[in-house]
Scaffold this motif. Structure first.
Motif, short mmCIF file in Angstrom:
data_model
loop_
_atom_site.label_atom_id
_atom_site.label_comp_id
_atom_site.label_asym_id
_atom_site.label_seq_id
_atom_site.Cartn_x
_atom_site.Cartn_y
_atom_site.Cartn_z
N THR A 38 34.90 38.14 48.09
CA THR A 38 36.08 37.31 48.31
C THR A 38 37.36 38.03 47.88
OG1 THR A 38 35.94 36.24 46.14
CG2 THR A 38 34.80 35.15 47.96
N LEU A 39 37.22 39.03 47.00
CA LEU A 39 38.40 39.80 46.58
C LEU A 39 38.62 41.01 47.49
CD1 LEU A 39 37.72 39.55 42.75
CD2 LEU A 39 39.63 38.50 43.94
N ALA A 40 37.94 41.00 48.65
CA ALA A 40 38.09 42.03 49.68
C ALA A 40 37.52 43.39 49.28
CB ALA A 40 39.56 42.15 50.10
N LEU B 261 33.16 39.70 44.46
CA LEU B 261 33.70 40.97 44.97
C LEU B 261 34.07 40.84 46.44
CD1 LEU B 261 31.38 43.72 43.45
CD2 LEU B 261 33.82 43.52 43.11
#
Lengths: 250, 260
Positions: free
Chosen positions: B137-139, B135
């Motif tokens: 890393t997916l901003a 989550l």
């Protein structure tokens, strides 16, 4: 703009993992990072994307010091970085399409139609067309990894960090993933770091290979250079000959 | 002699330090939750889903408990009052006890097991399988995405579930009274209304909201701080249930001391 680590140290309690890692990945190149299990390759990758904070030293991505960024700036930077997890880290409660859409939904102004198109494109690239409605529990281990890869590339990131993308995959799927890594570099100019134990794969995809050993970068060079190296520790690893490493230690 | 004392003293010291560290970690977690409340674009669309999962899906177990509690209350009241106290006081006891105490507390304890364990196990598994990192890393802010909707759902839905539980407990008490205690509906209602205050309902719902916050906060905290593998997830789940059950009893005493 590139990815750069400057004198990065990281320890977990008494256990020291990184002891001054310095490494620069040039714009548009793919660098493979090799090293023994538990040497800190994943820790290094997590430091680059700000999932872990270095105890000392700095990580620079796209010209920005990751550790000094405010939360919003960090999320802004992460929109430019795709991260492929070792065990895929798919969201169990979501379908494959919903997993791939997660990053796309953080891009402002992207409509549902474009999201659908990007999902289809990403799944086509990893050769998983028609898997949209399946759940992670309904696909194989290799397919999970490819969904993780599709999720990372769907946002068309400028940087891609791969944590062992081909470990545990059959040779054909490994070649598919390797071709994709090369394609992303050659056609889209993506800057990538690939952590791998698979030397065949490293030679295929990397312009340069770095070896992490005892908390530091032991070697950086092109595939040809690493094949010619006289460093016994490096040779022991790439040729799978533990006796060379023992000789080097002695 | 000094050596004999040093080991237990060291153990006490270690426990004290680890407890303090736990409070520190919880404080940090609370601060990150407060910060993540601002990220409405992430959590707002997830609240309805969590309200359904935490609240609507908890109704069957809560109503089952309340129904049988109402029956037992009516029968025990009649047994206690025999001869000495007018029987319509059965309605008083069922109403007051369900609304003030057993409705919220029994529902809270049941949901500590169902909701608290569910949250801790789900978030703990997400933590150890790197889904929380994914989550990030997916901003996405994982606290805004995973914790805030659950906390809001807990605070909003526990009072709703408790309101239904109070009502079902009273209705089952009434059905028991008119069928098994030789009472009329008029007598039961007379007793029910005798000492009823609208404040009782407010008191019940305030308690329920605080229990909802305690259960979801503990589930999220222990889930989020899980480190290790499957065993660690099990440990976090147990801790979430035990600590939230204890908190429910402490909060119960706190509200009684401050509001009554």
């Amino acid at each position: 703009m590139s990815i750069e680590l400057r004198d990065v140290h990281k320890a977990f309690g008494e256990r020291v993992i990184l002891e001054g890692v310095t490494l620069e990945v040039r714009e548009g190149e793919t660098m493979a990072v090799i090293g023994y299990s538990g040497v800190g390759k994943s820790v290094m990758l997590k430091t680059i994307v700000g999932l872990l904070e270095p105890d000392q030293g700095t990580a620079w991505v796209d010209g920005q010091d990751v550790g000094s960024l405010a939360r919003e700036q960090l999320y802004e930077l992460r929109r430019k970085v795709g991260y492929v997890f070792q065990f895929a880290a798919l969201f169990d409660s979501m379908t494959v399409a919903e997993n791939v859409a997660m990053g796309l939904r953080r891009i402002r102004g992207m409509g549902e139609q474009e999201i659908e198109a990007r999902i289809a494109e990403a799944l086509r690239l990893v050769e998983l067309e028609g898997f949209q409605d399946r759940y992670p529990s309904q696909v194989s281990g290799g397919q999970r990894k490819r969904v993780g890869l599709a999720r990372a590339i769907a946002t068309r990131p400028k940087y891609l960090l791969y944590d062992e993308p081909t470990t545990g995959l059959d040779p054909v799927t490994t070649a598919v993933i390797d071709r994709l890594v090369l394609k992303l570099e050659q056609e889209l100019g993506v800057t990538s770091i690939v952590i791998t134990h698979n030397m065949e794969s490293a030679y295929r995809v990397a312009r340069r290979i770095a070896m992490l050993y005892q908390g530091r970068i032991r070697f950086v060079g092109t595939p040809d250079e690493i094949k010619q190296t006289t460093d016994r520790v490096v040779r022991a690893f790439i040729e799978g000959r533990p006796e060379l490493a023992q000789e080097a230690a002695a | 002699m000094s050596q004999a004392w040093s080991a237990p003293l060291a153990a006490v010291g270690r426990t004290a330090l680890s407890t303090l560290a736990g409070f520190g970690r919880f404080g940090e977690f609370g601060a990150s939750v407060a910060r993540s409340f601002r990220d409405t674009s992430t959590w707002l669309r997830l609240v309805a889903l969590q309200m359904a999962r935490l609240g609507v899906e908890s109704l069957p177990i809560a109503l089952f408990i309340a129904a049988f509690t109402g029956i037992v209350l009516a029968l025990q009241a009649s047994y206690t009052f025999t001869g000495a106290v007018p029987l319509y006081f059965v309605g008083t006891l069922v109403g007051k006890t369900m609304i003030l105490e057993l409705g919220p507390v029994l529902t809270g304890l049941a949901l500590a097991g169902r909701v608290g364990a569910n949250i801790a196990a789900e978030l703990g598994t997400m933590k150890v399988t790197e889904q929380v990192d994914a989550l990030e890393t997916l901003a996405y802010d994982p606290v805004a995405y995973l914790v805030v909707p659950r906390l809001i759902a807990g605070v909003v839905m526990f009072p709703v579930v408790v309101a239904f539980a109070d009502a079902v407990g009273i209705v089952s008490g009434w059905i028991t009274a008119i069928n098994m205690l030789d009472m009329s509906t008029a007598e039961f209602v007379r007793g029910l209304r005798l000492f009823f205050l609208p404040f009782d309902v407010h008191y019940s719902l305030i308690k329920a909201a605080s229990f909802g916050l305690a259960v979801t906060a503990m589930g999220c905290y222990f889930g989020f701080t899980t480190a290790g593998g499957a065993e660690a997830v099990g440990r976090s789940t147990t801790r979430a249930v035990v600590v939230s059950s204890m908190l429910i009893l402490v909060l119960d005493a706190f509200w009684a001391a401050t509001l009554l």
